[in-house]
Write an enzyme that holds these catalytic residues in place. Structure first.
Site, PDB file in Angstrom:
ATOM      1  N   GLU A 286       0.822  -1.222   0.000  1.00 15.05           N
ATOM      2  CA  GLU A 286       0.000   0.000   0.000  1.00 15.05           C
ATOM      3  C   GLU A 286       0.849   1.263   0.000  1.00 15.05           C
ATOM      4  O   GLU A 286       0.410   2.304  -0.466  1.00 15.05           O
ATOM      5  CB  GLU A 286      -0.925   0.023   1.226  1.00 15.05           C
ATOM      6  CG  GLU A 286      -2.145  -0.865   1.084  1.00 15.05           C
ATOM      7  CD  GLU A 286      -3.234  -0.532   2.084  1.00 15.05           C
ATOM      8  OE1 GLU A 286      -2.942   0.089   3.113  1.00 15.05           O
ATOM      9  OE2 GLU A 286      -4.393  -0.915   1.827  1.00 15.05           O
ATOM     10  N   HIS A 315       9.405 -26.367   0.112  1.00 15.82           N
ATOM     11  CA  HIS A 315       8.734 -27.507  -0.514  1.00 15.82           C
ATOM     12  C   HIS A 315       7.508 -27.076  -1.313  1.00 15.82           C
ATOM     13  O   HIS A 315       6.627 -27.881  -1.584  1.00 15.82           O
ATOM     14  CB  HIS A 315       8.367 -28.531   0.568  1.00 15.82           C
ATOM     15  CG  HIS A 315       9.572 -28.938   1.344  1.00 15.82           C
ATOM     16  ND1 HIS A 315      10.451 -29.907   0.894  1.00 15.82           N
ATOM     17  CD2 HIS A 315      10.105 -28.455   2.498  1.00 15.82           C
ATOM     18  CE1 HIS A 315      11.447 -30.018   1.755  1.00 15.82           C
ATOM     19  NE2 HIS A 315      11.267 -29.148   2.731  1.00 15.82           N
ATOM     20  N   LYS A 429     -14.124   0.953  -2.368  1.00 13.02           N
ATOM     21  CA  LYS A 429     -14.896   1.297  -1.168  1.00 13.02           C
ATOM     22  C   LYS A 429     -16.115   2.134  -1.558  1.00 13.02           C
ATOM     23  O   LYS A 429     -17.217   1.916  -1.052  1.00 13.02           O
ATOM     24  CB  LYS A 429     -14.038   2.137  -0.212  1.00 13.02           C
ATOM     25  CG  LYS A 429     -13.188   1.333   0.741  1.00 13.02           C
ATOM     26  CD  LYS A 429     -12.624   2.269   1.805  1.00 13.02           C
ATOM     27  CE  LYS A 429     -11.586   1.567   2.653  1.00 13.02           C
ATOM     28  NZ  LYS A 429     -10.916   2.467   3.585  1.00 13.02           N
TER      29      LYS A 429
HETATM   30  O1  LIG Z   1      -8.207   1.165  10.222  1.00 16.60           O
HETATM   31  P1  LIG Z   1      -9.240   1.357   9.175  1.00 16.60           P
HETATM   32  O2  LIG Z   1      -9.513   2.805   8.904  1.00 16.60           O
HETATM   33  O3  LIG Z   1     -10.475   0.578   9.464  1.00 16.60           O
HETATM   34  O4  LIG Z   1      -8.643   0.830   7.839  1.00 16.60           O
HETATM   35  C1  LIG Z   1      -8.356  -0.506   7.583  1.00 16.60           C
HETATM   36  C2  LIG Z   1      -7.679  -0.608   6.241  1.00 16.60           C
HETATM   37  O5  LIG Z   1      -8.565  -0.028   5.303  1.00 16.60           O
HETATM   38  C3  LIG Z   1      -8.125   0.214   3.973  1.00 16.60           C
HETATM   39  O6  LIG Z   1      -8.127  -0.931   3.234  1.00 16.60           O
HETATM   40  C4  LIG Z   1      -6.783   0.857   3.897  1.00 16.60           C
HETATM   41  O7  LIG Z   1      -6.324   0.780   2.575  1.00 16.60           O
HETATM   42  C5  LIG Z   1      -5.791   0.208   4.835  1.00 16.60           C
HETATM   43  O8  LIG Z   1      -4.603   0.947   4.834  1.00 16.60           O
HETATM   44  C6  LIG Z   1      -6.358   0.147   6.226  1.00 16.60           C
HETATM   45  O9  LIG Z   1      -5.418  -0.438   7.096  1.00 16.60           O
END
Ligand SMILES: O=P(O)(O)OC[C@H]1O[C@H](O)[C@H](O)[C@@H](O)[C@@H]1O
EC number: 5.3.1.9
Length: 464
Positions: A286, A315, A429
């Protein structure tokens, strides 16, 4: 006393020009070419101006975290941690490294720790089958508070916890301090609230309450994790270029990436490091995988991280590492002083495939196998480096976390990208929010719905 970590980069280098390694001329060019960028990075670290140095400010929160962990331990048999990505991977790595995979099956005075980091109804159902919610504390960790997988899990377990008569004020929420839904909920429940420093991104947050509270719950002193990170910090920030392990390794990895080594394998030679490998994958991927440079050019930066486990993966995937495409650089992680070793007794003396084991230890066998694997890879033209950990301890793990965080941030500078954002995961998202009917996404919903149905029509389905 031996160092917490030792880095050997000797087998990333070659004695003459070699397309697969760093040549002497290329190595000599490191200081004039990249020295200034590194020294600027060192200055940022020394001034504690990098997001990763925000972890050191978390020392002040440790007494409160310890007290909270003690209270949870007194009241509950289990702790259920809900989080995903950076909100879970660090905690998983700490648990595995310091307690191993059977922690929840062992007898001890600390609660069992369950980390549920996936939105999976089958997994959740299995967890419900073994966790008595009346004896379980919940930690809900989400930096943003809006991650839909963790939010869905929290909604579900919050209800089960209430039904089981749980005390709402005992729920722990760990999140960003911003004015957002998760903070509103925390205030509404009047529950325990721990804030992650605003500018500390989730995947760099293991050395904060995100990693510290689950560590303390299982009896790990988080101050020792932070002390190890501080030792690594000092070495990285203060050691001159010529002897600086981070400068040498980071620059080699960047130059090898430019020479086409597009896969970075971390080959961990201890099952205790298995989860650390997964933490590394998120951090590397990331942080460095970016379409745009800081000046807006389309560069598609980064290399693909892969985590492997020795000796197990000798393996499975080793064949490809050795004879497949020449697109990899491999980092071996080994532990110098194991807390235990197991000597093999004499057995089957007449059988040559078995007789030679007598008197050997499993630890020695593992280190021989690691060396043999590394040597054969180097012999086949695959550049390798080695990180040797002094022992299994919180200090060593803290140093290892910090070293890799700093490695990523420094190489991010060479790529000229922002290692702290993750624009590529936002679009998926947004589609999820829109399709799930989130109110503030209602305007975007029709367009996304149309795109989804168009996409599904393009499928070419074949029967098996
Ligand atoms: O900690 P949060 O805000 O719930 O995010 C959880 C995850 O969400 C996303 O996928 C981001 O790309 C990550 O970098 C992050 O760790």
């Amino acid at each position: 006393m031996q160092e917490l970590l030792n880095i050997d980069i000797g087998h990333l280098l070659s004695r003459q020009d070699h397309a697969d390694f760093i040549s002497p001329a290329e190595f000599e060019n490191f200081a004039p070419r990249y020295g200034q960028a590194f020294e600027e990075f060192q200055a940022v670290l020394r001034d504690k101006k990098s997001p990763i140095t925000l972890s050191f400010g978390e020392e002040a929160a440790i007494p409160r975290i310890k007290e909270l962990a003690r209270e949870l331990g007194e009241k509950y048999d289990n702790v259920l941690l809900l989080g995903i990505g950076g909100s879970a991977l660090g905690a998983r790595a700490v648990l595995q490294f310091l307690h191993g995979p059977f922690y929840n099956l062992e007898q001890h005075s600390h609660p069992r720790l369950f980390i549920l980091d996936n939105l999976d109804p089958v997994l959740v159902n299995k967890a419900v089958g073994v966790i008595d919610m009346a004896r379980t504390a919940i930690i809900y960790t989400s930096k943003s508070g809006s991650t839909p997988e963790t939010a869905a899990q929290f909604i579900y377990f919050y209800n089960r916890y209430k039904e089981a008569g749980g005390r709402l004020e005992d729920i722990v929420i760990i999140c960003d301090p911003g004015d957002n839904g998760i903070n509103h909920i925390a205030r509404q429940l009047n529950c325990r609230l721990l804030h992650i420093p605003r500018d500390l991104p989730g995947r760099y947050s293991v050395l904060s309450s995100v990693g510290f509270l689950p560590a303390e719950v299982t009896g790990t002193d988080s101050a020792r994790l932070l002390a190890g990170a501080a030792t690594a910090h000092q070495s990285i920030a203060d050691t001159p270029l010529q002897q600086n392990a981070l400068f040498a390794l980071g620059t080699c990895l960047y130059e090898l990436a430019v020479k086409g080594k597009s896969i970075h394998v971390l080959f961990n030679y201890s099952s205790m490091l298995y989860e650390f490998g997964l933490w590394f994958v998120q951090l590397w991927a990331e942080s460095l995988g970016k379409r745009l440079s800081l000046d807006g050019k389309e560069i598609h930066a980064g290399t693909t991280p892969l985590a492997s486990l020795g000796a197990t993966d000798q393996h499975s995937i080793l064949q490809l590492f050795k004879e497949g495409p020449a697109d990899k650089v491999l980092g071996f992680v080994t532990i110098e002083n194991q807390p235990v070793d197991i000597t093999l007794p004499e057995a089957f003396p007449g059988e040559k495939e078995y007789a030679y084991f007598t008197g050997h230890t499993m630890g020695r066998q593992l280190s021989i196998e690691q060396l043999a694997t590394e040597m054969t890879l180097v012999g086949a033209g695959k550049p390798c480096y080695r990180v040797t950990l002094r022992e299994i301890s919180p200090e060593v793990l803290g140093a290892l976390f910090y070293f890799y965080e700093a490695l990523v941030v420094y190489t991010g500078r060479l790529w000229n990208i922002n290692p702290f954002d993750q624009p590529g995961v936002e679009e998926g998202k947004n589609i999820t929010y829109a399709l799930m009917g989130r109110q503030d996404y209602s305007q975007k919903r029709p367009a996304y719905q149309e795109a989804v149905s168009r996409y599904q029509k393009e499928g070419v389905r074949l029967k098996v």
